[in-house]
Design an enzyme around this catalytic site. Structure first.
Site, PDB file in Angstrom:
ATOM      1  N   LYS A  88     -43.989  -4.550   3.097  1.00  0.00           N
ATOM      2  CA  LYS A  88     -44.460  -3.549   4.060  1.00  0.00           C
ATOM      3  C   LYS A  88     -45.954  -3.349   3.842  1.00  0.00           C
ATOM      4  O   LYS A  88     -46.390  -3.039   2.736  1.00  0.00           O
ATOM      5  CB  LYS A  88     -43.748  -2.207   3.812  1.00  0.00           C
ATOM      6  CG  LYS A  88     -42.408  -2.092   4.475  1.00  0.00           C
ATOM      7  CD  LYS A  88     -41.977  -0.625   4.528  1.00  0.00           C
ATOM      8  CE  LYS A  88     -40.944  -0.404   5.599  1.00  0.00           C
ATOM      9  NZ  LYS A  88     -40.602   0.998   5.790  1.00  0.00           N
ATOM     10  N   LYS A 133     -41.622  -4.875  -0.950  1.00  0.00           N
ATOM     11  CA  LYS A 133     -40.798  -4.637   0.247  1.00  0.00           C
ATOM     12  C   LYS A 133     -41.379  -5.343   1.473  1.00  0.00           C
ATOM     13  O   LYS A 133     -40.844  -5.240   2.564  1.00  0.00           O
ATOM     14  CB  LYS A 133     -40.740  -3.121   0.526  1.00  0.00           C
ATOM     15  CG  LYS A 133     -39.913  -2.326  -0.464  1.00  0.00           C
ATOM     16  CD  LYS A 133     -40.164  -0.828  -0.366  1.00  0.00           C
ATOM     17  CE  LYS A 133     -39.654  -0.202   0.859  1.00  0.00           C
ATOM     18  NZ  LYS A 133     -39.797   1.288   0.854  1.00  0.00           N
TER      19      LYS A 133
HETATM   20  N1  C2G Z   1     -36.092   7.111   9.242  1.00  0.00           N
HETATM   21  C1  C2G Z   1     -35.331   7.769  10.226  1.00  0.00           C
HETATM   22  N2  C2G Z   1     -35.672   7.627  11.520  1.00  0.00           N
HETATM   23  C2  C2G Z   1     -36.738   6.876  11.884  1.00  0.00           C
HETATM   24  C3  C2G Z   1     -37.517   6.230  10.902  1.00  0.00           C
HETATM   25  C4  C2G Z   1     -37.173   6.359   9.563  1.00  0.00           C
HETATM   26  O1  C2G Z   1     -34.347   8.450   9.905  1.00  0.00           O
HETATM   27  N3  C2G Z   1     -37.054   6.764  13.215  1.00  0.00           N
HETATM   28  C5  C2G Z   1     -35.684   7.259   7.845  1.00  0.00           C
HETATM   29  C6  C2G Z   1     -35.309   5.933   7.200  1.00  0.00           C
HETATM   30  O2  C2G Z   1     -33.962   5.588   7.529  1.00  0.00           O
HETATM   31  C7  C2G Z   1     -35.478   6.262   5.725  1.00  0.00           C
HETATM   32  C8  C2G Z   1     -36.644   7.280   5.729  1.00  0.00           C
HETATM   33  O3  C2G Z   1     -36.762   7.759   7.081  1.00  0.00           O
HETATM   34  O4  C2G Z   1     -34.306   6.892   5.221  1.00  0.00           O
HETATM   35  C9  C2G Z   1     -37.948   6.660   5.310  1.00  0.00           C
HETATM   36  O5  C2G Z   1     -38.182   5.535   6.152  1.00  0.00           O
HETATM   37  P1  C2G Z   1     -39.069   4.340   5.547  1.00  0.00           P
HETATM   38  O6  C2G Z   1     -40.340   4.883   5.035  1.00  0.00           O
HETATM   39  O7  C2G Z   1     -39.071   3.212   6.530  1.00  0.00           O
HETATM   40  O8  C2G Z   1     -38.178   3.930   4.273  1.00  0.00           O
HETATM   41  P2  C2G Z   1     -37.776   2.474   3.797  1.00  0.00           P
HETATM   42  O9  C2G Z   1     -38.943   1.565   3.862  1.00  0.00           O
HETATM   43  O10 C2G Z   1     -36.541   2.134   4.499  1.00  0.00           O
HETATM   44  O11 C2G Z   1     -37.541   2.731   2.220  1.00  0.00           O
HETATM   45  O12 C2G Z   1     -35.280   1.895  -1.822  1.00  0.00           O
HETATM   46  C10 C2G Z   1     -35.159   2.383  -0.504  1.00  0.00           C
HETATM   47  C11 C2G Z   1     -36.419   2.153   0.281  1.00  0.00           C
HETATM   48  O13 C2G Z   1     -37.550   2.613  -0.440  1.00  0.00           O
HETATM   49  C12 C2G Z   1     -36.317   2.841   1.633  1.00  0.00           C
END
Ligand code: C2G
Length: 151
Positions: free
Chosen positions: A46, A44
């Site tokens: 990240k 990803k």
């Molecule tokens: N999130 C949120 N508000 C934020 C930050 C994050 O609602 N200020 C939500 C994201 O939209 C996501 C969840 O928290 O639904 C987890 O965020 P991340 O760890 O950034 O997830 P991500 O990297 O987008 O992984 O296959 C799908 C991916 O694994 C999603």
């Protein structure tokens, strides 16, 4: 028993994550999280700070989360939803439309993100702090060297 499945990295656990998990749990009875492994985060693109085992421990300590399984790849969602007998697949709306193909086996929902907080922003603030701290230490040490040269 209504089951919701979601996915994420959940690095540097913050209120945006908590509020999403709270809203997801309110949609049913059981919330299961597919937690991105450290290796999948490389896919990803990240850079995670907190390792998988600790991110899992933190999520399991959250009152809204009932279970956590590893997310190793993009392609496992269909199999996961069937295994977990998911009624709902839900995730933040930064993913809006991306998982509609799962609509034949679960209701697909995209929830608004929490504004003004993100792991990326936290990393920026932390790096700013360490930069300022390094500069402060440099200033003090050059002042001490100046004093020492006068002895
Ligand atoms: N999130 C949120 N508000 C934020 C930050 C994050 O609602 N200020 C939500 C994201 O939209 C996501 C969840 O928290 O639904 C987890 O965020 P991340 O760890 O950034 O997830 P991500 O990297 O987008 O992984 O296959 C799908 C991916 O694994 C999603």
């Amino acid at each position: 028993m209504k089951t919701i499945v979601t996915y994420g990295t959940f690095d540097l656990y913050h209120v945006g994550h908590v509020r999403l998990l709270k809203r997801l749990k309110a949609l049913g009875d059981r919330l299961v999280v597919g937690l991105s492994t450290d290796e999948f985060n490389q896919v990803k693109k990240k850079k995670v700070i907190i390792p998988f085992a600790e991110r899992k421990e933190i999520l399991l300590s959250c009152q809204y989360v009932d279970d956590v399984f590893p997310e190793n790849c993009w392609e496992q969602k269909r199999e996961d939803l069937l295994r977990e007998k998911a009624d709902i697949f839900a995730i933040g709306d930064d993913w809006a439309g991306k998982f509609d193909d799962l609509g034949d086996i679960a209701e697909v929902l995209y929830l608004p993100r929490t504004k003004d907080i993100s792991t990326t922003e936290l990393k920026t603030v932390l790096s700013e702090l360490s930069r300022e701290k390094v500069q402060e230490i440099r200033n003090v040490s050059s002042h001490l060297l100046e004093l020492a040269s006068k002895l």
